[in-house]
Design an enzyme around this catalytic site. Sequence first.
Site, PDB file in Angstrom:
ATOM      1  N   ASP A  37      -3.085   0.525   7.950  1.00 10.76           N
ATOM      2  CA  ASP A  37      -1.801   1.181   7.721  1.00 10.76           C
ATOM      3  C   ASP A  37      -0.754   0.796   8.773  1.00 10.76           C
ATOM      4  O   ASP A  37       0.071   1.629   9.181  1.00 10.76           O
ATOM      5  CB  ASP A  37      -1.985   2.718   7.671  1.00 10.76           C
ATOM      6  CG  ASP A  37      -2.953   3.135   6.575  1.00 10.76           C
ATOM      7  OD1 ASP A  37      -2.969   2.498   5.515  1.00 10.76           O
ATOM      8  OD2 ASP A  37      -3.711   4.106   6.791  1.00 10.76           O
ATOM      9  N   ASN A  92       0.849  -1.188   0.000  1.00 15.22           N
ATOM     10  CA  ASN A  92       0.000   0.000   0.000  1.00 15.22           C
ATOM     11  C   ASN A  92       0.884   1.237   0.000  1.00 15.22           C
ATOM     12  O   ASN A  92       1.982   1.224   0.557  1.00 15.22           O
ATOM     13  CB  ASN A  92      -0.862   0.008   1.275  1.00 15.22           C
ATOM     14  CG  ASN A  92      -1.795   1.205   1.326  1.00 15.22           C
ATOM     15  OD1 ASN A  92      -2.486   1.508   0.354  1.00 15.22           O
ATOM     16  ND2 ASN A  92      -1.822   1.898   2.446  1.00 15.22           N
ATOM     17  N   THR A  93       0.387   2.283  -0.616  1.00 15.01           N
ATOM     18  CA  THR A  93       1.077   3.562  -0.498  1.00 15.01           C
ATOM     19  C   THR A  93       0.193   4.521   0.283  1.00 15.01           C
ATOM     20  O   THR A  93      -1.018   4.601   0.061  1.00 15.01           O
ATOM     21  CB  THR A  93       1.487   4.123  -1.875  1.00 15.01           C
ATOM     22  OG1 THR A  93       2.078   5.403  -1.683  1.00 15.01           O
ATOM     23  CG2 THR A  93       0.314   4.250  -2.827  1.00 15.01           C
ATOM     24  N   HIS A  94       0.822   5.218   1.235  1.00 11.34           N
ATOM     25  CA  HIS A  94       0.072   6.045   2.183  1.00 11.34           C
ATOM     26  C   HIS A  94       0.692   7.447   2.233  1.00 11.34           C
ATOM     27  O   HIS A  94       1.916   7.574   2.335  1.00 11.34           O
ATOM     28  CB  HIS A  94       0.126   5.396   3.567  1.00 11.34           C
ATOM     29  CG  HIS A  94      -0.645   6.153   4.590  1.00 11.34           C
ATOM     30  ND1 HIS A  94      -2.027   6.107   4.661  1.00 11.34           N
ATOM     31  CD2 HIS A  94      -0.243   7.010   5.565  1.00 11.34           C
ATOM     32  CE1 HIS A  94      -2.434   6.885   5.645  1.00 11.34           C
ATOM     33  NE2 HIS A  94      -1.376   7.440   6.205  1.00 11.34           N
ATOM     34  N   ASP A 110      -1.054  -5.547   6.336  1.00 13.47           N
ATOM     35  CA  ASP A 110      -1.433  -6.611   7.263  1.00 13.47           C
ATOM     36  C   ASP A 110      -2.883  -6.382   7.699  1.00 13.47           C
ATOM     37  O   ASP A 110      -3.603  -5.609   7.067  1.00 13.47           O
ATOM     38  CB  ASP A 110      -0.441  -6.699   8.446  1.00 13.47           C
ATOM     39  CG  ASP A 110      -0.503  -5.467   9.332  1.00 13.47           C
ATOM     40  OD1 ASP A 110      -1.369  -4.591   9.112  1.00 13.47           O
ATOM     41  OD2 ASP A 110       0.318  -5.388  10.274  1.00 13.47           O
TER      42      ASP A 110
END
Length: 213
Positions: free
Chosen positions: A158, A120-122, A154
């Site tokens: 985040d 994921n990109t946050h 997971d």
Amino acid sequence: MSAEESVGAVAPRRPRIVVLISGSGTNLQALLDACRDGELTADIVAVGADRTDAAGLHRAATSGVPTFVVPPADFTGRQAWDEALASQIALFEPTWVVSAGFMRILGAAVLSAFPNRIINTHPALLPSFPGAHAVSDALSYGVKVTGCTVHLIDQGVDTGPVLAQRSLRIEPEDDEHTLHERIKEVERELLVEVVDQLCRHTVHVVGREVKLT
Ligand code: GRF
């Protein structure tokens, strides 16, 4: 996670990537461009969304990449939606699943189908400012530095092991829009770099540590 888990991340030739989006898809576009330009030796084999009006779906179509949409409203509950999403993703046999602006929490069916293979990109420096309002939360808090994080997904929101982060200064004149746009410039570069690394290595996850060999 306590025991070492080796992830079968490296396909013999070209890794297969499924990208999940909800919005404009500029991170997706960066991945598509990197594949086209040979910066990323991988194939984006499908783009999935949770809404039919996600603008990024057009980006995929323009690049000739198959798309699918799994809207939560079409299902009786979260679990049914999550199982349908897992099935759709699995059809494309991805090496990696990239959540790039996909604004839904992935459930057990998706996570167990692709263990340690979803990133994921946050738009914040985790563990600061998790969740859907990271940019406005950072501004409201008054931090002077923020950035972006690419991490494994997971069960938490985040919370997965961090793969890479990049920081940038918040300018006094920044509002949520300008700050998010500046973060996204950095984020797109970082995402391409991380995906490239993952595609070229075997990934070992030990607790919160991620090693590439
Ligand atoms: C990115 O900043 C991502 O981190 C966040 O939403 C934004 C998506 O942008 N979750 P885009 O759709 O890739 O342009």
